[in-house]
Scaffold this motif. Structure first.
Motif, PDB file in Angstrom:
ATOM      1  N   TRP A   5     -14.387 -26.570   9.749  1.00  0.00           N
ATOM      2  CA  TRP A   5     -15.135 -26.218   8.663  1.00  0.00           C
ATOM      3  C   TRP A   5     -16.569 -25.356   9.149  1.00  0.00           C
ATOM      4  O   TRP A   5     -17.222 -25.646  10.026  1.00  0.00           O
ATOM      5  CB  TRP A   5     -15.912 -27.199   7.820  1.00  0.00           C
ATOM      6  CG  TRP A   5     -14.660 -27.835   6.867  1.00  0.00           C
ATOM      7  CD1 TRP A   5     -13.584 -28.628   7.209  1.00  0.00           C
ATOM      8  CD2 TRP A   5     -14.517 -27.665   5.508  1.00  0.00           C
ATOM      9  NE1 TRP A   5     -12.887 -29.188   6.089  1.00  0.00           N
ATOM     10  CE2 TRP A   5     -13.525 -28.619   5.026  1.00  0.00           C
ATOM     11  CE3 TRP A   5     -15.223 -27.079   4.354  1.00  0.00           C
ATOM     12  CZ2 TRP A   5     -13.030 -28.815   3.533  1.00  0.00           C
ATOM     13  CZ3 TRP A   5     -14.958 -27.351   3.208  1.00  0.00           C
ATOM     14  CH2 TRP A   5     -13.800 -27.715   2.779  1.00  0.00           C
ATOM     15  N   ALA A  13     -19.792 -26.217  -0.410  1.00  0.00           N
ATOM     16  CA  ALA A  13     -19.170 -27.047  -1.090  1.00  0.00           C
ATOM     17  C   ALA A  13     -20.331 -28.161  -1.267  1.00  0.00           C
ATOM     18  O   ALA A  13     -20.108 -28.894  -2.641  1.00  0.00           O
ATOM     19  CB  ALA A  13     -18.028 -27.927  -0.088  1.00  0.00           C
ATOM     20  N   TRP A  31     -14.355 -34.596  -6.903  1.00  0.00           N
ATOM     21  CA  TRP A  31     -14.372 -33.170  -6.628  1.00  0.00           C
ATOM     22  C   TRP A  31     -13.992 -32.864  -5.175  1.00  0.00           C
ATOM     23  O   TRP A  31     -13.190 -32.441  -4.599  1.00  0.00           O
ATOM     24  CB  TRP A  31     -15.237 -32.351  -7.151  1.00  0.00           C
ATOM     25  CG  TRP A  31     -15.044 -30.826  -7.072  1.00  0.00           C
ATOM     26  CD1 TRP A  31     -14.373 -30.031  -8.002  1.00  0.00           C
ATOM     27  CD2 TRP A  31     -15.675 -29.941  -5.858  1.00  0.00           C
ATOM     28  NE1 TRP A  31     -14.211 -28.800  -7.463  1.00  0.00           N
ATOM     29  CE2 TRP A  31     -15.179 -28.835  -6.242  1.00  0.00           C
ATOM     30  CE3 TRP A  31     -16.396 -30.077  -5.079  1.00  0.00           C
ATOM     31  CZ2 TRP A  31     -15.333 -27.681  -5.495  1.00  0.00           C
ATOM     32  CZ3 TRP A  31     -16.717 -29.277  -3.916  1.00  0.00           C
ATOM     33  CH2 TRP A  31     -16.252 -27.958  -4.369  1.00  0.00           C
ATOM     34  N   ILE A  32     -15.272 -33.423  -4.359  1.00  0.00           N
ATOM     35  CA  ILE A  32     -15.183 -33.294  -2.922  1.00  0.00           C
ATOM     36  C   ILE A  32     -13.983 -34.308  -2.317  1.00  0.00           C
ATOM     37  O   ILE A  32     -13.528 -33.388  -1.408  1.00  0.00           O
ATOM     38  CB  ILE A  32     -16.466 -34.207  -2.631  1.00  0.00           C
ATOM     39  CG1 ILE A  32     -17.692 -33.265  -2.748  1.00  0.00           C
ATOM     40  CG2 ILE A  32     -16.300 -34.361  -0.816  1.00  0.00           C
ATOM     41  CD1 ILE A  32     -17.564 -31.962  -1.847  1.00  0.00           C
ATOM     42  N   LEU A  35     -11.117 -31.840  -2.769  1.00  0.00           N
ATOM     43  CA  LEU A  35     -11.265 -30.655  -1.989  1.00  0.00           C
ATOM     44  C   LEU A  35     -10.760 -30.910  -0.624  1.00  0.00           C
ATOM     45  O   LEU A  35      -9.869 -30.172  -0.067  1.00  0.00           O
ATOM     46  CB  LEU A  35     -12.735 -30.348  -1.934  1.00  0.00           C
ATOM     47  CG  LEU A  35     -13.063 -29.056  -1.167  1.00  0.00           C
ATOM     48  CD1 LEU A  35     -12.542 -27.611  -1.370  1.00  0.00           C
ATOM     49  CD2 LEU A  35     -14.700 -29.041  -1.007  1.00  0.00           C
ATOM     50  N   LYS A  38      -6.971 -30.974  -0.550  1.00  0.00           N
ATOM     51  CA  LYS A  38      -6.158 -30.020  -0.586  1.00  0.00           C
ATOM     52  C   LYS A  38      -6.222 -29.475   0.883  1.00  0.00           C
ATOM     53  O   LYS A  38      -5.408 -28.656   1.349  1.00  0.00           O
ATOM     54  CB  LYS A  38      -6.863 -28.886  -1.729  1.00  0.00           C
ATOM     55  CG  LYS A  38      -6.802 -29.481  -3.173  1.00  0.00           C
ATOM     56  CD  LYS A  38      -6.976 -28.366  -4.048  1.00  0.00           C
ATOM     57  CE  LYS A  38      -5.966 -28.591  -5.176  1.00  0.00           C
ATOM     58  NZ  LYS A  38      -4.606 -28.183  -4.903  1.00  0.00           N
ATOM     59  N   TYR A  65      -8.486 -24.189  -6.453  1.00  0.00           N
ATOM     60  CA  TYR A  65      -8.748 -25.659  -6.515  1.00  0.00           C
ATOM     61  C   TYR A  65      -9.529 -25.486  -8.100  1.00  0.00           C
ATOM     62  O   TYR A  65     -10.919 -25.189  -7.898  1.00  0.00           O
ATOM     63  CB  TYR A  65      -9.405 -26.347  -5.688  1.00  0.00           C
ATOM     64  CG  TYR A  65      -9.982 -27.738  -5.858  1.00  0.00           C
ATOM     65  CD1 TYR A  65      -9.465 -28.433  -6.796  1.00  0.00           C
ATOM     66  CD2 TYR A  65     -11.208 -28.247  -5.406  1.00  0.00           C
ATOM     67  CE1 TYR A  65     -10.024 -29.651  -7.194  1.00  0.00           C
ATOM     68  CE2 TYR A  65     -11.637 -29.362  -5.621  1.00  0.00           C
ATOM     69  CZ  TYR A  65     -10.959 -30.342  -6.534  1.00  0.00           C
ATOM     70  OH  TYR A  65     -11.454 -31.438  -6.876  1.00  0.00           O
ATOM     71  N   TYR A  68     -12.394 -22.933  -8.357  1.00  0.00           N
ATOM     72  CA  TYR A  68     -12.730 -22.278  -7.196  1.00  0.00           C
ATOM     73  C   TYR A  68     -11.868 -21.755  -5.957  1.00  0.00           C
ATOM     74  O   TYR A  68     -10.619 -22.314  -6.141  1.00  0.00           O
ATOM     75  CB  TYR A  68     -13.433 -23.557  -6.415  1.00  0.00           C
ATOM     76  CG  TYR A  68     -14.752 -23.964  -7.225  1.00  0.00           C
ATOM     77  CD1 TYR A  68     -15.983 -23.279  -7.102  1.00  0.00           C
ATOM     78  CD2 TYR A  68     -14.592 -24.786  -8.255  1.00  0.00           C
ATOM     79  CE1 TYR A  68     -17.031 -23.624  -7.765  1.00  0.00           C
ATOM     80  CE2 TYR A  68     -15.530 -25.276  -9.030  1.00  0.00           C
ATOM     81  CZ  TYR A  68     -16.862 -24.623  -8.844  1.00  0.00           C
ATOM     82  OH  TYR A  68     -18.059 -25.077  -9.742  1.00  0.00           O
ATOM     83  N   ILE A  70     -10.843 -21.637  -2.019  1.00  0.00           N
ATOM     84  CA  ILE A  70     -11.197 -22.010  -0.705  1.00  0.00           C
ATOM     85  C   ILE A  70     -10.844 -21.039   0.467  1.00  0.00           C
ATOM     86  O   ILE A  70      -9.415 -20.715   0.568  1.00  0.00           O
ATOM     87  CB  ILE A  70     -10.419 -23.263  -0.384  1.00  0.00           C
ATOM     88  CG1 ILE A  70     -10.836 -24.535  -1.678  1.00  0.00           C
ATOM     89  CG2 ILE A  70     -10.918 -23.804   1.098  1.00  0.00           C
ATOM     90  CD1 ILE A  70      -9.911 -25.681  -1.873  1.00  0.00           C
ATOM     91  N   VAL A  84     -16.251 -21.662   0.135  1.00  0.00           N
ATOM     92  CA  VAL A  84     -15.902 -22.251  -0.864  1.00  0.00           C
ATOM     93  C   VAL A  84     -16.525 -21.280  -2.115  1.00  0.00           C
ATOM     94  O   VAL A  84     -17.734 -21.423  -2.057  1.00  0.00           O
ATOM     95  CB  VAL A  84     -15.888 -23.555  -1.147  1.00  0.00           C
ATOM     96  CG1 VAL A  84     -15.351 -23.992  -2.312  1.00  0.00           C
ATOM     97  CG2 VAL A  84     -15.136 -24.337   0.077  1.00  0.00           C
TER      98      VAL A  84
END
Length: 98
Positions: A5, A13, A31-32, A35, A38, A65, A68, A70, A84
């Motif tokens: 990342w 994010a 949500w995190i 994320l 995914k 997502y 959003y 990514i 993101v």
């Protein structure tokens, strides 16, 4: 394949999760978690995302997502999560350098 990342992707994010948590802290945590789940799918199949239309280069792809995007880059030994972004935001090209 290794997933890395970028600092920008982590920051984005985090900003999104902070925004969601203002109204619904549990939704932000969910949500995190989704994320990261995914993104983890990319280990087995890095090309599941579509090619980023603004670049049109097979190495730059995106997973959708919710609202959003990514954005990631497929390298020889790793997948780099670049940013993101909300789907309605303009994607600055300086955010998608490998």
């Amino acid at each position: 394949m290794k997933i890395v990342w970028s600092p920008l992707a982590v920051e984005r994010a985090s900003e999104i999760a902070d925004y969601i948590s203002q109204d619904k802290p549990a939704a932000a945590t969910n949500w995190i978690n989704v994320l990261f789940s995914k993104v983890d799918q990319l280990r087995a199949n890095p090309e599941i995302g579509r090619i980023v239309p603004e670049i049109n280069d097979r190495q730059f792809r995106e997973l959708i997502y919710g609202n959003y995007r990514i954005i990631y880059h497929i390298g020889a030994k790793q997948i780099s999560i670049l940013t993101v972004r909300h789907g309605r935001q303009i994607l600055p090209t300086d955010e998608i350098k490998a």
